[in-house]
Design an enzyme around this catalytic site. Structure first.
Site, PDB file in Angstrom:
ATOM      1  N   GLN A  11      45.967  38.996  40.584  1.00 46.75           N
ATOM      2  CA  GLN A  11      46.723  38.996  39.269  1.00 46.75           C
ATOM      3  C   GLN A  11      47.611  39.976  39.147  1.00 46.75           C
ATOM      4  OE1 GLN A  11      42.770  37.543  36.987  1.00 46.75           O
ATOM      5  NE2 GLN A  11      44.225  38.074  35.359  1.00 46.75           N
ATOM      6  N   SER A  93      41.847  40.628  45.284  1.00 44.35           N
ATOM      7  CA  SER A  93      40.749  39.650  44.180  1.00 44.35           C
ATOM      8  C   SER A  93      41.123  38.231  44.177  1.00 44.35           C
ATOM      9  CB  SER A  93      41.155  40.460  42.627  1.00 44.35           C
ATOM     10  OG  SER A  93      40.274  40.153  42.050  1.00 44.35           O
ATOM     11  N   LEU A  94      41.792  37.775  43.342  1.00 46.52           N
ATOM     12  CA  LEU A  94      42.048  36.264  43.378  1.00 46.52           C
ATOM     13  C   LEU A  94      42.603  35.972  44.583  1.00 46.52           C
ATOM     14  CD1 LEU A  94      44.950  34.097  42.566  1.00 46.52           C
ATOM     15  CD2 LEU A  94      42.450  33.376  42.139  1.00 46.52           C
ATOM     16  N   ARG A 118      36.110  30.678  37.271  1.00 45.47           N
ATOM     17  CA  ARG A 118      36.178  32.099  37.475  1.00 45.47           C
ATOM     18  C   ARG A 118      36.994  32.871  36.431  1.00 45.47           C
ATOM     19  NH1 ARG A 118      39.449  35.976  40.414  1.00 45.47           N
ATOM     20  NH2 ARG A 118      38.249  37.590  41.414  1.00 45.47           N
ATOM     21  N   HIS A 202      36.018  43.765  37.738  1.00 45.86           N
ATOM     22  CA  HIS A 202      35.483  44.525  38.740  1.00 45.86           C
ATOM     23  C   HIS A 202      34.888  45.836  38.546  1.00 45.86           C
ATOM     24  CE1 HIS A 202      37.524  41.882  41.543  1.00 45.86           C
ATOM     25  NE2 HIS A 202      39.029  42.002  40.909  1.00 45.86           N
ATOM     26  N   GLN A 250      32.091  40.102  44.503  1.00 43.50           N
ATOM     27  CA  GLN A 250      33.479  40.759  44.281  1.00 43.50           C
ATOM     28  C   GLN A 250      33.994  40.906  42.927  1.00 43.50           C
ATOM     29  OE1 GLN A 250      36.906  38.349  43.543  1.00 43.50           O
ATOM     30  NE2 GLN A 250      37.739  38.971  45.787  1.00 43.50           N
TER      31      GLN A 250
END
Length: 314
Positions: A11, A93-94, A118, A202, A250
């Protein structure tokens, strides 16, 4: 064969109009977005092309849009650069989901639905306005830990992204993050500023979202990755046994991007950022200047990367 390390952005890489120039040259872009749109039940490509920004930047739209963009670019590279050989991959991440799709660990349509879910859970985990994130530049890991510890009297404040040396993101309850920003500046940070995000991603505040997401992860068919994909949580290669648990963790664990780059660095001498923008390339330069990273987010960069992989001289 050309060995590369594949990096997939997360992102923040999205923008309205991304991949429009590439879509005019390669059918894989619109074909991939058509698959994503079928999986989601609405026209994702129209949103990417036309916006508005406010819609594309909603977490539950951003994540499938970036996954589709990275997957489209990956498919182009596979088709146009048969010399491509991936020694390892990592996604921010993503981006870890994009890497797992590229490694054929999960079907694309399943991954699109999964990251949509998600994003919904991440956005809903903390009521609007109560959580936040901030970028802190110029402090080391130990100083950030101290800042977060000192801000904890006001609420949750934790490291969320170790993006590069001296470039760390913190997340938590807004009042504690505001306090941490003040403390970081007092500690000598070059900059400390809030980020325009919808939640404290996170951080431990994402644990309820992660617990809900576990069922979704377990409902999907997973396969062993075709090449090593390094988890954000732990910086170790994914296996069939670890993938769902690490993807769940995660959500509430820091993204140690510096650790990811250091872990994969010995495996090849050329990186490729597979996704829109050059966020990962910029971070990687700060982590290891000896690893060149080619970008694929615009037509010129994509064509140059294909030539690079194929060994074509400029």
């Amino acid at each position: 064969m050309t060995n590369i390390i594949a990096f997939f952005p997360g992102q923040g890489a999205q923008q309205v109009g991304m991949l429009a120039d590439i879509a005019a040259a390669f059918p894989q872009v619109q074909n991939t977005f058509a698959e994503a749109s079928d999986a989601l039940g609405f026209d994702l490509w129209a949103m990417v092309l036309n916006g508005p920004d406010a819609d594309l930047n909603q977490t539950f739209n951003t994540q499938p849009a970036l996954l589709a963009a990275s997957t489209a670019l990956w498919r182009i590279l596979v088709a146009e650069a048969p010399a491509l050989q991936v020694a390892a991959a990592a996604g921010h991440s993503l981006g870890e989901y994009s890497a797992l799709v590229a490694a054929d660990s999960i079907d694309f349509a399943d991954a699109i639905r999964l990251v949509r879910r998600r994003g919904e859970l991440m956005e809903a985990a903390v009521p609007g306005g109560l959580g936040g994130m901030a970028a802190v530049l110029g402090l080391d890991n130990e100083q950030i830990a101290q800042v977060c510890a000192d801000a904890a009297s006001a609420g949750v404040a934790e490291p969320a992204n170790f993006n590069a040396p001296g470039q760390i993101v913190i997340a938590g309850e807004k009042v504690a993050i505001d306090k941490a920003i003040e403390l970081a500046k007092a500690a000598g940070a070059k900059r400390a500023l809030p980020l325009a995000v919808s939640g404290p991603f996170h951080s431990s505040l994402m644990k309820p979202a992660a617990e809900s997401f576990r069922e979704d992860l377990l409902a999907v068919k997973w396969r062993a990755p075709a090449f090593p994909v390094y988890h954000n949580a732990g910086n170790a290669p994914a296996t069939l046994e670890t993938v769902t648990g690490r993807l769940e963790a995660q959500l509430y664990s820091p993204v140690d991007w510096s650790g990811a780059v250091e872990a994969v660095r010995p495996l090849a001498d050329q990186g490729v950022e597979i996704g829109p923008g050059k966020v990962v390339s910029g971070l990687n330069k700060r982590i290891d200047k000896t690893l060149p990273v080619a970008s694929t987010g615009d037509l010129a960069g994509l064509k140059a990367t294909i030539d690079l992989i194929q060994g074509v001289s400029a």
